[in-house]
Design a protein around this motif. Structure first.
Motif, PDB file in Angstrom:
ATOM      1  N   LYS A 151      -2.778  -4.173   0.387  1.00 21.35           N
ATOM      2  CA  LYS A 151      -3.288  -4.071   1.588  1.00 21.35           C
ATOM      3  C   LYS A 151      -2.137  -3.486   2.588  1.00 21.35           C
ATOM      4  N   THR A 165     -10.619   8.016  -2.239  1.00 23.42           N
ATOM      5  CA  THR A 165     -11.217   6.717  -3.117  1.00 23.42           C
ATOM      6  C   THR A 165     -11.357   7.154  -4.379  1.00 23.42           C
ATOM      7  N   ASP A 199     -16.681   3.599  -0.850  1.00 27.78           N
ATOM      8  CA  ASP A 199     -15.885   2.533   0.071  1.00 27.78           C
ATOM      9  C   ASP A 199     -16.865   1.974   1.353  1.00 27.78           C
ATOM     10  N   ASP A 202      -7.634   2.454  -7.511  1.00 27.77           N
ATOM     11  CA  ASP A 202      -8.215   3.720  -6.583  1.00 27.77           C
ATOM     12  C   ASP A 202      -7.026   4.750  -6.452  1.00 27.77           C
ATOM     13  N   HIS A 234       0.770  -1.028  -0.036  1.00 30.34           N
ATOM     14  CA  HIS A 234      -0.054  -0.050  -0.120  1.00 30.34           C
ATOM     15  C   HIS A 234       0.957   1.178   0.060  1.00 30.34           C
ATOM     16  N   GLU A 269      -6.838   9.444   3.117  1.00 29.15           N
ATOM     17  CA  GLU A 269      -7.004   8.687   1.745  1.00 29.15           C
ATOM     18  C   GLU A 269      -8.126   8.964   0.840  1.00 29.15           C
ATOM     19  N   LYS A 271      -6.291  -1.859  -4.212  1.00 31.95           N
ATOM     20  CA  LYS A 271      -6.608  -2.046  -2.650  1.00 31.95           C
ATOM     21  C   LYS A 271      -6.543  -3.506  -2.294  1.00 31.95           C
TER      22      LYS A 271
END
Length: 410
Positions: free
Chosen positions: A289, A300, A306, A272, A209, A298, A285
């Motif tokens: 992870k 999206t 989400d 994303d 991530h 963050e 995602k």
């Protein structure tokens, strides 16, 4: 923005068309921003009559080694490039093979030209162009072997293709730095040449991530990140940044439709976007992870809301905020712009709609006060009336109570 592979492409064509040749003439347009610590006239004078030995690079920087100092060191910024009069295919956005006979005609001199090298062989010219003037052209007055020991190159980290990367050193930096791993990859003092799309591609292949802090990566993740960095940079450079030849399983092939249509991989996995280090980063995602500590904000992408609108990290709720927004008193505010200050109750009633409500409230309060006064007057009158009746009853030998007076009469 030209990154490590695009610079490799330019170095390739500089060596192919200019190396070993003499610069017959230099034409330079005055630009006090692009020409750094020099002027267009000084640059032209220094390059006139010089022989090009070789072009080299370090990450996003490249330079032309001349037969004697000074040497031009350049950086493209966002929109810089070098256009070759005999090689339209040299542009990294041109999907044309070297052997293609149907080459496009090039406008010459090209628009936004900062300088042109006219070479000794007729018609073989090279021009530095930059529409947004974010590129830089410098003259380094040092021996060719010492160019990387002088600013701005000495402040930059190793080039993963030219220099290679020592895995132990790489892991050591990850462990020492508490920084979102994508932001660390973009730090040119760490590694030279990794820009936005290259960083995203590395993390995609490493299944990490982009917001995860570098010092929370496991040994396995560190190893995968190292290997992915080498793989992506070497592959892109070997293909000279020609995206039409990039592997079909690369994220690069599917990330650019952001905001225009749904971003998905061929297998249906959604792409994303998140803000990391001031840059919009693409990630998947379902594959990438976060397994350790992460940065807070963050965003999206696409139309997918989400379901994990609030993620828990260490027992604390983590809100997803669009772009680079903060929350101040419950109101989303974009960085760099002051949002509306929350209004107090006194300020709220100052608007026309609120004033009307306030006026209505005052009228109701006034009516209520009048009704209370009338009720009080009626009560007083009633009490006075009852007092007179009592006096009359007592005077006639009765009692204030009507029931008792009735008994007396009986």
């Amino acid at each position: 923005m030209p990154e490590i592979s695009e610079i490799t492409r330019i170095v390739h064509y500089l060596n192919r068309y200019l190396a070993g040749k003499v610069i017959k003439n230099v034409v330079a347009n005055e630009d006090t921003i692009v020409f750094k610590d020099t002027t267009s006239s000084a640059f032209a004078k220094a390059m006139q009559g010089k022989r090009v030995v070789e072009a080299k690079q370090q990450g996003k920087y490249f330079w032309i080694e001349m037969d004697s100092p000074p040497h031009p060191v350049m950086h493209f910024g966002m929109t810089g490039w070098i256009t070759f009069s005999k090689a339209p295919e040299a542009h990294y956005r041109a999907d044309m093979a070297d052997e293609d006979d149907n080459k496009e005609e090039i406008e010459w001199p090209p628009r936004f030209m900062k300088f042109v090298f006219e070479m000794e062989d007729e018609g073989n010219n090279a021009a530095f162009t930059d529409a947004r003037r974010l590129g830089r052209v410098r003259l380094i007055d040092a021996p060719a072997k010492d160019i990387r020991k002088v600013s701005p190159l000495k402040e930059n980290g190793p080039d993963p293709v030219v220099d290679g990367l020592d895995e132990d050193w790489f892991r050591g930096v990850l462990n020492k730095r508490k920084k979102p791993v994508k932001a660390l990859l973009l730090d040119q003092a760490f590694i030279s040449g990794v820009g936005n799309w290259v960083g995203d591609e590395i993390l995609y292949h490493a299944r990490i991530h982009p917001e995860q802090y570098s010092n929370t990566l496991s040994d396995a993740q560190q190893k995968q990140l190292y290997e992915s960095t080498i793989y992506v940079c070497k592959t892109a450079c070997e293909l000279l940044g020609d995206s039409s030849k990039f592997p079909e399983d690369w994220l690069f092939k599917y990330r650019w439709s952001k905001g225009k249509k749904k971003n998905v991989l061929p297998n249906g996995e959604k792409i994303d976007f998140v803000q990391v280090g001031g840059r919009t980063s693409a990630f998947v995602k379902t594959r990438q992870k976060a397994t350790g500590g992460t940065a807070v904000k963050e965003k999206t992408g696409g139309n997918d809301e989400d379901s994990e609108g609030e993620k828990k990290k260490g027992g604390k709720k983590r809100k997803i905020v669009k772009d680079e927004e903060d929350e101040r008193d419950g109101i989303p505010v974009k960085k760099g712009k002051r949002g509306p200050k929350p209004k107090t109750e006194d300020e709220e009633v100052k608007t026309p709609a609120k004033r009307g409500k306030k006026k209505a409230v005052k009228v109701e309060e006034s009516q209520s006060e009048n009704e209370e006064e009338e009720s009080e007057v009626e009560a007083k009158s009633s009490r006075k009336g009852r007092g007179k009746v009592k006096e009359e009853i007592v005077a006639n030998g009765g009692t204030p109570s009507g029931r008792r007076s009735s008994r007396l009469q009986k």
